[in-house]
Design an enzyme around this catalytic site. Sequence first.
Site, PDB file in Angstrom:
ATOM      1  N   ARG A 102       1.791   1.199  -7.706  1.00  0.00           N
ATOM      2  CA  ARG A 102       1.649   2.599  -7.256  1.00  0.00           C
ATOM      3  C   ARG A 102       1.390   3.425  -8.499  1.00  0.00           C
ATOM      4  O   ARG A 102       2.213   3.441  -9.426  1.00  0.00           O
ATOM      5  CB  ARG A 102       2.917   3.078  -6.546  1.00  0.00           C
ATOM      6  CG  ARG A 102       2.905   4.571  -6.293  1.00  0.00           C
ATOM      7  CD  ARG A 102       3.936   5.042  -5.307  1.00  0.00           C
ATOM      8  NE  ARG A 102       3.517   4.715  -3.948  1.00  0.00           N
ATOM      9  CZ  ARG A 102       4.056   5.269  -2.848  1.00  0.00           C
ATOM     10  NH1 ARG A 102       5.015   6.157  -2.953  1.00  0.00           N
ATOM     11  NH2 ARG A 102       3.629   4.927  -1.658  1.00  0.00           N
ATOM     12  N   HIS A 129      -4.626   5.056  -0.082  1.00  0.00           N
ATOM     13  CA  HIS A 129      -3.315   4.478   0.291  1.00  0.00           C
ATOM     14  C   HIS A 129      -3.568   3.435   1.407  1.00  0.00           C
ATOM     15  O   HIS A 129      -3.142   3.623   2.548  1.00  0.00           O
ATOM     16  CB  HIS A 129      -2.388   5.597   0.764  1.00  0.00           C
ATOM     17  CG  HIS A 129      -0.948   5.203   0.841  1.00  0.00           C
ATOM     18  ND1 HIS A 129      -0.472   3.994   0.363  1.00  0.00           N
ATOM     19  CD2 HIS A 129       0.141   5.861   1.346  1.00  0.00           C
ATOM     20  CE1 HIS A 129       0.841   3.949   0.563  1.00  0.00           C
ATOM     21  NE2 HIS A 129       1.235   5.043   1.169  1.00  0.00           N
ATOM     22  N   GLN A 132      -0.872   1.815   3.856  1.00  0.00           N
ATOM     23  CA  GLN A 132      -0.387   2.709   4.914  1.00  0.00           C
ATOM     24  C   GLN A 132      -1.273   2.601   6.160  1.00  0.00           C
ATOM     25  O   GLN A 132      -0.805   2.642   7.286  1.00  0.00           O
ATOM     26  CB  GLN A 132      -0.382   4.158   4.390  1.00  0.00           C
ATOM     27  CG  GLN A 132       0.105   5.162   5.411  1.00  0.00           C
ATOM     28  CD  GLN A 132       1.588   5.026   5.717  1.00  0.00           C
ATOM     29  OE1 GLN A 132       2.401   4.964   4.808  1.00  0.00           O
ATOM     30  NE2 GLN A 132       1.934   4.980   7.001  1.00  0.00           N
ATOM     31  N   ASP A 223      -0.606  14.858   6.658  1.00  0.00           N
ATOM     32  CA  ASP A 223       0.121  14.360   5.488  1.00  0.00           C
ATOM     33  C   ASP A 223       0.590  15.593   4.727  1.00  0.00           C
ATOM     34  O   ASP A 223       0.141  16.718   4.998  1.00  0.00           O
ATOM     35  CB  ASP A 223      -0.834  13.486   4.632  1.00  0.00           C
ATOM     36  CG  ASP A 223      -0.157  12.877   3.405  1.00  0.00           C
ATOM     37  OD1 ASP A 223       1.092  12.780   3.402  1.00  0.00           O
ATOM     38  OD2 ASP A 223      -0.878  12.513   2.450  1.00  0.00           O
ATOM     39  N   CYS A 263       2.408   9.518   7.565  1.00  0.00           N
ATOM     40  CA  CYS A 263       2.811   8.425   6.669  1.00  0.00           C
ATOM     41  C   CYS A 263       4.219   8.620   6.122  1.00  0.00           C
ATOM     42  O   CYS A 263       4.854   7.656   5.713  1.00  0.00           O
ATOM     43  CB  CYS A 263       1.799   8.272   5.539  1.00  0.00           C
ATOM     44  SG  CYS A 263       1.723   9.686   4.426  1.00  0.00           S
ATOM     45  N   ARG A 291       5.203  -0.561   8.110  1.00  0.00           N
ATOM     46  CA  ARG A 291       4.883  -0.803   6.703  1.00  0.00           C
ATOM     47  C   ARG A 291       5.393  -2.190   6.297  1.00  0.00           C
ATOM     48  O   ARG A 291       4.738  -2.923   5.567  1.00  0.00           O
ATOM     49  CB  ARG A 291       5.509   0.278   5.811  1.00  0.00           C
ATOM     50  CG  ARG A 291       4.916   1.668   5.995  1.00  0.00           C
ATOM     51  CD  ARG A 291       3.487   1.737   5.506  1.00  0.00           C
ATOM     52  NE  ARG A 291       3.365   1.266   4.131  1.00  0.00           N
ATOM     53  CZ  ARG A 291       3.654   2.001   3.052  1.00  0.00           C
ATOM     54  NH1 ARG A 291       4.039   3.251   3.177  1.00  0.00           N
ATOM     55  NH2 ARG A 291       3.503   1.510   1.834  1.00  0.00           N
TER      56      ARG A 291
HETATM   57  N1  NVA Z   1      -0.575  12.026  -0.103  1.00  0.00           N
HETATM   58  C1  NVA Z   1       0.796  11.657  -0.405  1.00  0.00           C
HETATM   59  C2  NVA Z   1       1.172  10.409   0.296  1.00  0.00           C
HETATM   60  C3  NVA Z   1       2.623  10.016   0.130  1.00  0.00           C
HETATM   61  C4  NVA Z   1       2.948   8.703   0.789  1.00  0.00           C
HETATM   62  C5  NVA Z   1       0.964  11.509  -1.905  1.00  0.00           C
HETATM   63  O1  NVA Z   1       0.075  10.947  -2.556  1.00  0.00           O
HETATM   64  O2  NVA Z   1       1.977  11.953  -2.440  1.00  0.00           O
HETATM   65  N1   CP Z   2       4.294   6.570   3.144  1.00  0.00           N
HETATM   66  C1   CP Z   2       4.713   6.123   1.959  1.00  0.00           C
HETATM   67  O1   CP Z   2       3.998   5.473   1.212  1.00  0.00           O
HETATM   68  O2   CP Z   2       6.008   6.432   1.669  1.00  0.00           O
HETATM   69  P1   CP Z   2       6.727   6.263   0.270  1.00  0.00           P
HETATM   70  O3   CP Z   2       6.113   7.263  -0.678  1.00  0.00           O
HETATM   71  O4   CP Z   2       8.176   6.568   0.556  1.00  0.00           O
HETATM   72  O5   CP Z   2       6.539   4.871  -0.240  1.00  0.00           O
END
Ligand code: NVA
Ligand code: CP
Length: 306
Positions: A102, A129, A132, A223, A263, A291
Amino acid sequence: MRHFLTLRDYTKEEILEIVDLALVIKQEQKARKKHHYLEGQTLAMIFEKSSTRTRVSFEAGMFQLGGHALFLSNRDIHLGRGEPVKDTARVVSSMTDMVMIRTFEHSMLEEFAMYSGVPVINGLSDSYHPVQLIADYMTMVECGRHIDPIVAYVGDGNNMTHSWLMLASKLGFELRVATPAGYECDPQIVADAMELAKTSGAKISFTHDPKIAVLGATVVTTDTWISMGQEDEKVKRLNDFVGYIVDDALMALADEFAIFLHCLPAYRGVEVSESVLEGDQSVIFQEAENRLHGQKGLMVWLDRHR
Ligand code: NVA
Ligand code: CP
């Protein structure tokens, strides 16, 4: 050997294979049937951003598959102190069987994958992502909303939106994206999706009016308006996104059997109302649980394709 950095690299058939595998593994898990497809394997998980779902699902999932997961925060490994990505990739991949990352820049994942001897999975980048979307599509299948879906995405043109663009353009369904002016999707990713849509038959449209996007939709999703790394823009974004909340009035325009996806984490009263999030159409916790199953399916699929 395959990496899983974006759905752009996967065919429709491959995406459906991963989802089908995930559904089978979910059944095995629910029946408490041993499913140690990755016995003795190790997953390295590198996190440069926070996570609840991604961390728990990958770590628990790898354990349930008979393997082991290592949590590597960039605060603890030398990557966070400047050790080059290409060195980290060669070291970590020489000792483990799969790597999940990540991160911020998508190019970091690409560089890591280039030097990795094992499959690399995108656990979220600033651009995409994709794990997801495996869970989201799996949830649509379980809810029977995968047949000729009309998906409305309301909110920021971000990593989630880009992943929806890839899923729709690969699987060939209708996707309507409503973003405020100035928060549209990456033009290159839009161009890629539109090109793919020519082959798949996907109908992809963009608007600045959430009502136009949601009218008759069978899946409504949103989101956060402030993604990780955008915290400094919070005040401006909250102002610019006024009118984009998914509330009961907006949901009333969707198909009466529409489901609501998010998500998570969700910000109640910001991008979605409490009533929609906790309402009958919301399947967000089924989606979150998926997930776990989705990624187990993905890891087994990647192992079978090396
Ligand atoms: N768009 C959000 C998704 C979190 C799972 C982010 O990147 O923070
Ligand atoms: N939706 C998602 O990826 O959640 P987290 O940021 O908690 O991993």
